[in-house]
Design a protein around this motif. Structure first.
Motif, mmCIF file in Angstrom:
data_model
loop_
_atom_site.group_PDB
_atom_site.id
_atom_site.type_symbol
_atom_site.label_atom_id
_atom_site.label_comp_id
_atom_site.label_asym_id
_atom_site.label_seq_id
_atom_site.Cartn_x
_atom_site.Cartn_y
_atom_site.Cartn_z
ATOM 1 N N LEU A 481 3.552 0.672 8.027
ATOM 2 C CA LEU A 481 4.959 0.928 7.734
ATOM 3 C C LEU A 481 5.188 1.531 6.359
ATOM 4 N N GLY A 482 4.207 1.476 5.481
ATOM 5 C CA GLY A 482 4.397 1.940 4.109
ATOM 6 C C GLY A 482 3.986 3.368 3.870
ATOM 7 N N ARG A 483 3.893 4.169 4.939
ATOM 8 C CA ARG A 483 3.372 5.527 4.785
ATOM 9 C C ARG A 483 4.411 6.514 4.259
ATOM 10 N N ASP A 484 5.708 6.183 4.361
ATOM 11 C CA ASP A 484 6.762 7.088 3.933
ATOM 12 C C ASP A 484 7.436 6.543 2.680
ATOM 13 N N GLU A 485 8.142 7.419 1.976
ATOM 14 C CA GLU A 485 8.769 7.006 0.708
ATOM 15 C C GLU A 485 9.796 5.905 0.934
ATOM 16 N N GLU A 486 10.682 6.084 1.936
ATOM 17 C CA GLU A 486 11.749 5.107 2.152
ATOM 18 C C GLU A 486 11.176 3.771 2.630
ATOM 19 N N SER A 487 10.327 3.809 3.649
ATOM 20 C CA SER A 487 9.772 2.555 4.167
ATOM 21 C C SER A 487 8.824 1.928 3.157
ATOM 22 N N GLY A 488 8.120 2.750 2.385
ATOM 23 C CA GLY A 488 7.214 2.210 1.376
ATOM 24 C C GLY A 488 7.948 1.443 0.298
ATOM 25 N N SER A 489 9.139 1.938 -0.113
ATOM 26 C CA SER A 489 9.906 1.226 -1.148
ATOM 27 C C SER A 489 10.387 -0.119 -0.630
ATOM 28 N N VAL A 490 10.695 -0.186 0.669
ATOM 29 C CA VAL A 490 11.137 -1.461 1.250
ATOM 30 C C VAL A 490 9.993 -2.462 1.256
ATOM 31 N N VAL A 491 8.815 -2.032 1.697
ATOM 32 C CA VAL A 491 7.663 -2.933 1.754
ATOM 33 C C VAL A 491 7.263 -3.380 0.354
ATOM 34 N N ARG A 492 7.398 -2.454 -0.619
ATOM 35 C CA ARG A 492 7.037 -2.826 -1.997
ATOM 36 C C ARG A 492 7.966 -3.891 -2.565
ATOM 37 N N LEU A 493 9.186 -3.987 -2.022
ATOM 38 C CA LEU A 493 10.085 -5.075 -2.441
ATOM 39 C C LEU A 493 9.444 -6.427 -2.129
ATOM 40 N N ALA A 494 8.873 -6.551 -0.940
ATOM 41 C CA ALA A 494 8.191 -7.806 -0.582
ATOM 42 C C ALA A 494 6.959 -8.013 -1.445
ATOM 43 N N ASP A 495 6.202 -6.942 -1.678
ATOM 44 C CA ASP A 495 5.002 -7.067 -2.522
ATOM 45 C C ASP A 495 5.370 -7.570 -3.911
ATOM 46 N N SER A 496 6.441 -7.001 -4.469
ATOM 47 C CA SER A 496 6.869 -7.406 -5.810
ATOM 48 C C SER A 496 7.277 -8.871 -5.830
ATOM 49 N N TRP A 497 7.962 -9.299 -4.786
ATOM 50 C CA TRP A 497 8.404 -10.694 -4.709
ATOM 51 C C TRP A 497 7.217 -11.655 -4.689
ATOM 52 N N PHE A 498 6.239 -11.366 -3.848
ATOM 53 C CA PHE A 498 5.113 -12.285 -3.697
ATOM 54 C C PHE A 498 4.139 -12.214 -4.868
ATOM 55 N N SER A 499 4.236 -11.165 -5.677
ATOM 56 C CA SER A 499 3.421 -11.119 -6.888
ATOM 57 C C SER A 499 4.068 -11.898 -8.030
ATOM 58 N N GLY A 500 5.286 -12.411 -7.804
ATOM 59 C CA GLY A 500 5.959 -13.233 -8.805
ATOM 60 C C GLY A 500 6.924 -12.477 -9.692
ATOM 61 N N ASP A 501 7.103 -11.168 -9.444
ATOM 62 C CA ASP A 501 8.027 -10.391 -10.269
ATOM 63 C C ASP A 501 9.476 -10.814 -10.008
ATOM 64 N N ARG A 502 10.308 -10.605 -10.996
ATOM 65 C CA ARG A 502 11.731 -10.898 -10.840
ATOM 66 C C ARG A 502 12.388 -9.775 -10.053
ATOM 67 N N VAL A 503 13.090 -10.121 -9.001
ATOM 68 C CA VAL A 503 13.768 -9.140 -8.153
ATOM 69 C C VAL A 503 15.249 -9.157 -8.490
ATOM 70 N N GLU A 504 15.785 -7.980 -8.834
ATOM 71 C CA GLU A 504 17.179 -7.882 -9.249
ATOM 72 C C GLU A 504 18.061 -7.486 -8.055
ATOM 73 N N PRO A 505 19.345 -7.837 -8.102
ATOM 74 C CA PRO A 505 20.238 -7.493 -6.994
ATOM 75 C C PRO A 505 20.312 -5.998 -6.706
#
Length: 859
Positions: A481-505
């Motif tokens: 699912l992460g092969r395109d720019e739009e879908s990749g940015s969505v998947v990276r949101l989950a990656d950032s969350w599980f890596s412990g980064d702060r997710v902003e609104p």
């Protein structure tokens, strides 16, 4: 829990009937398996022995050889084992030898030798005790092939006999019933007594344990044997944990099964495979219809009749057959081959659609089974056609709709039709908050050939499922699912969350909102809860800062979004919202669920435990509050929140000076901690505490601390907190300044910060109360004159008393003690008062005009 007669739970009436007032003749204790007959007889024996009354207790009547029809071998063993307890006749040993010689297979061979055996046993009982009558206890007498002669010699010898049998009242054999002068039935324990038994077995238990066991047992809740064996089985399987002094259930989403050794399985075993299939289908969410039986192999009708007679199944007038004891269905499913139920549904659907039954004649019935079979049926367009034709006839409940949509997607071939179903499925699963199904669907759908926009939609589905379930997006799904720019940015949101980064609104909105507007079929300009609100609503930002994403999802996904009932994100959000809205019992129950999750971050656990400690402190549970505070690390992620809780606990313990010192020390020791809400709460609490101590200079100290905080932050929050602190320190003009800020921002959090001080003092500033009441739940302020107080309501004396206790800061438990009623009854009164006052929180009720005269002022 009150202990009863050495530990017996819930059988006081039956025990008194056995041991009080004398026993004038043979007594039969009867009840279903597990009803507690053996435990009752053992307790009766203990009472008799304590009164120096001789007792002969005979157990295991059927453990002897099959030819011992009267169970005399067990009697001989009992007399020999308890010989020293009796004032025996000197010739008792001779009687033992005589009965032993006659109690053989040959001795039972003809009537004359049986007569001799009975006569010898009567003599033995006569010589058993010479100074007093003996109470002879015969357990499970109905298991003997011929129980009557086992009782008669006891009665003839002048002794008392108490026997038990394991049958329902209507099934006590007539000859056996006529032998006894009295019969005592052991019915189910009351719900309260069953809860007592549960706590006796496992100590303090969480509500989840009791609810899960109750649901699994169904009508067997109240059967002591079923409760005991189920709890022992859960313990043996490692499904019980002790956390914080309470027994909790591991993986509460997994149903509880009835233990394999329960007598119910003895009823099921003779029916063979068809009986197991009937139970498997009847315990499924959609149940089993009578019309479905002819599509099962074997004599399913006879199996259903037997299980209905034995009480394992229930039949509704509509023709629906359901399993009365859900736990037996769970146990059968656990021992079956994986997917057995789904394959069974698939086989029934195929038989229904066979030409011999009339092609298409049963699409509605077949659709139920096609949907329940899921991917156990190979994808076929004709099955999809059946589902589409029967769609309008389906029940509207969420589970049925979910099964139907997922099956319709599965049986729709590649192309535009399947993509349309993909969007319907995602939108539906968000609306019903089924993120477990969402995760599975995203994994399945990602295997299709998709275009970029379709991958982005699935990326939103996979990301939402991952964040709600607390499990990262699977690697193969992420890569696909992460092969395109739009879908990749969505998947990276989950990656950032599980890596412990702060997710902003704003990051959540940027990733999800454009895609969701396509899935939800809503143009961007029609969504009032979009990116603009995320930027200006500090409540959402505060929630994201402590890793509660539910408010942000509510803002982005709008009315389609529902917080799920289970899962780490749900539990954490219920803790925070339950605390803020005064639903503290719900919040504390959610903490128990959260602590059993394996994927919760330490930051989330720390914040949840601090809120729980604050709630327990107010609920007069200081010991539990301190225990929670002790497991929170120092300084941790929230040093100011911790000091806020500690200051409150110390004050309620009468250590107000130490409370102030602890809070002041935390503010100076951690000036740069990212604990904004904690700083604000702590400063407001210190401002109130400063007014409770003799040293008036402390008011200046806390104002200086608030000024330093504002100089460092220069934010709307710090400005509002400074106004609150100055106002609580005696500056009324600053309260008005804080109020104006609240009105402009629509930020209820600033007002809620003052709620703690308001509850403590009992007299919050009037204009601050008005600001709170004039702030809508969505965060949008309205003018002061726009809110009309409810018309005067006629309140009962009890309602007025409870209302005054609420205004004095009393908890539900304290109110219950004062008005002498249960906490549950207090909650019912509060619900009515909320309705009459037109509010939803205790604070809103306390500051309302309900029950006041027109000229009344103050809280």
């Amino acid at each position: 829990m009150a202990r009863q007669r050495g530990g017996l739970v819930g059988r006081r009436v039956e025990l008194d009937a056995l041991v009080e007032g004398g026993v004038s003749g043979p007594v039969l204790v009867h009840g279903l398996p597990g009803s507690g007959k053996t435990a009752l007889l053992q307790e009766a024996c203990r009472v008799f022995t304590g009164r120096a009354q001789p007792v002969l207790s005979v157990h295991s009547l059927t453990d002897g050889p099959a030819w011992d029809r009267f169970g005399f071998r067990a009697v001989l063993d009992a007399v020999r084992g308890q010989y020293e307890l009796f004032d025996a006749h000197p010739r008792l040993p001779d009687s033992l030898d005589e009965v032993s010689k006659l109690c053989t297979e040959d001795g039972y061979a003809d009537p004359w030798t049986r007569f001799g055996l009975l006569h010898a046993m009567s003599t033995l009982y006569t010589r058993l005790n010479t100074s007093a009558a003996v109470t002879v206890v015969l357990d499970d007498v109905d298991h003997l092939p011929d129980p009557m002669p086992a009782v008669a010699p006891v009665h003839r010898a002048g002794h008392l006999v108490i026997a038990s049998c394991t049958v329902a009242p209507e099934r006590v054999p007539t000859p056996l019933g006529e032998t006894f002068s009295r019969m005592i039935e052991l019915g189910p324990l009351s719900p309260d007594r069953t809860s007592d038994l549960l706590r006796r077995l496992a100590g303090p238990v969480s509500p989840t344990v009791e609810r899960s066991v109750r649901e699994a047992l169904g009508p067997l809740w109240g059967n002591p044997g079923a409760v005991v064996s189920t709890m022992n089985d859960l313990r043996d399987r490692g499904r019980l944990d002790a956390v914080g002094g309470r027994t909790r259930l591991r993986d509460p989403a997994t149903p509880v099964a009835l233990p394999a050794g329960h007598p119910c399985f003895e009823l099921l075993a003779p029916l063979g495979e068809v009986g197991r299939q009937v139970v498997l289908l009847a315990s499924s969410p959609e149940g089993l219809l009578v019309d479905d039986l002819r599509f099962l192999e074997g004599n399913a009708g006879r199996a259903v009749d037997t299980l209905l007679r034995d009480g394992l199944l229930d039949w509704e007038p509509s023709g629906l057959i359901r399993c009365r004891i859900p736990g037996i269905g769970t146990a059968v499913e656990a021992t079956a081959v994986e997917g057995a139920r789904e394959r069974l549904h698939g086989a029934i659907a195929e038989r229904m659609l066979e030409p011999g039954d009339g092609p298409g004649a049963r699409p509605g019935a077949a659709a139920r089974h096609i949907a329940s079979a899921g991917q156990a049926l190979p994808s076929r367009e004709e099955f999809g056609a059946v589902l589409r034709s029967a769609e309008v006839t389906l029940a509207a409940d969420a589970a049925t709709s979910t099964r139907h949509l997922l099956a319709a997607w599965w049986h729709t071939g590649p192309g535009a039709g399947r993509v349309a179903f993909q969007r319907r499925v995602i939108r539906h699963l968000v609306r019903v908050a089924d993120y477990s199904a969402m995760a599975g669907f995203a994994a399945d759908a990602s295997k299709d050939e998709l275009r970029a926009g379709e991958r982005a939609e699935l990326a939103v589905a996979a990301t939402l499922a991952a964040l709600h379930l607390g499990q990262p997006v699977p690697r193969e799904v992420r890569e696909e699912l992460g092969r395109d720019e739009e879908s990749g940015s969505v998947v990276r949101l989950a990656d950032s969350w599980f890596s412990g980064d702060r997710v902003e609104p704003d990051g959540i909105a940027a990733c999800l909102l454009p895609v969701w507007q396509r899935i939800g079929c809503a143009p961007a300009e029609s969504n009032p809860l979009g990116r603009e609100r995320l930027y200006r609503d500090s409540l959402i930002a505060d929630a994201c800062a402590v890793r509660d994403l539910a408010p942000a999802f509510e803002a982005v996904l709008g009315q389609d979004y529902q917080v799920p009932a289970r899962g780490p994100l749900s539990a954490y959000h219920r803790i925070r919202s339950g605390y803020a809205e005064g639903r503290w019992n719900d919040a504390l129950a959610a903490l128990e669920e959260l602590e059993l999750q394996d994927t919760v971050s330490e930051l989330v656990l720390e914040h949840a435990r601090l809120l729980a400690a604050e709630m327990r402190g107010w609920n007069d549970d200081g010991h539990q509050a301190v225990a929670l505070l002790d497991i929170v690390p120092q300084p941790g992620y929230f040093p100011h929140h911790r000091a806020w809780v500690e200051a409150g606990l110390r004050h309620r313990a009468g250590e107000t000076e130490k409370a102030f010192e602890a809070g002041q020390r935390a503010l100076r020791a951690h000036p740069f901690a990212r604990d904004e809400v904690g700083v604000a709460r702590l400063l407001v609490r210190l401002a109130w505490l400063a007014g409770r101590v003799e040293n008036k200079g402390q008011r200046r100290v806390v104002v200086e601390l608030a000024e330093t905080y504002h100089e460092r932050r220069k934010s709307s929050r710090s400005s509002g907190v400074l106004g609150l602190v100055r106002g609580l320190s005696g500056d009324g003009a600053e309260i008005e300044t804080a109020e104006r800020l609240v009105r402009w921002l629509g930020d209820r959090e600033l007002v809620l910060l003052g709620t703690s001080a308001a509850q403590l003092s009992g007299s919050p500033e009037g204009r601050l109360r008005e600001a709170y009441e004039n702030t809508r739940p969505g965060g949008v302020p309205q003018s002061a004159g726009a809110v009309e107080q409810p018309a005067a309501e006629v309140l009962s004396g009890t309602e007025l008393e409870i209302l005054e206790l609420i205004r004095s800061g009393q908890t539900n438990r304290q109110i219950a003690r004062r008005v002498r009623m249960s906490e549950k009854t207090v909650e019912k009164y509060l619900s009515r008062l909320f309705t009459k006052a037109g509010c939803r929180t205790r604070y809103g009720l306390a500051t309302s005009k309900l029950g006041r005269h027109q000229d009344a002022i103050g809280a």
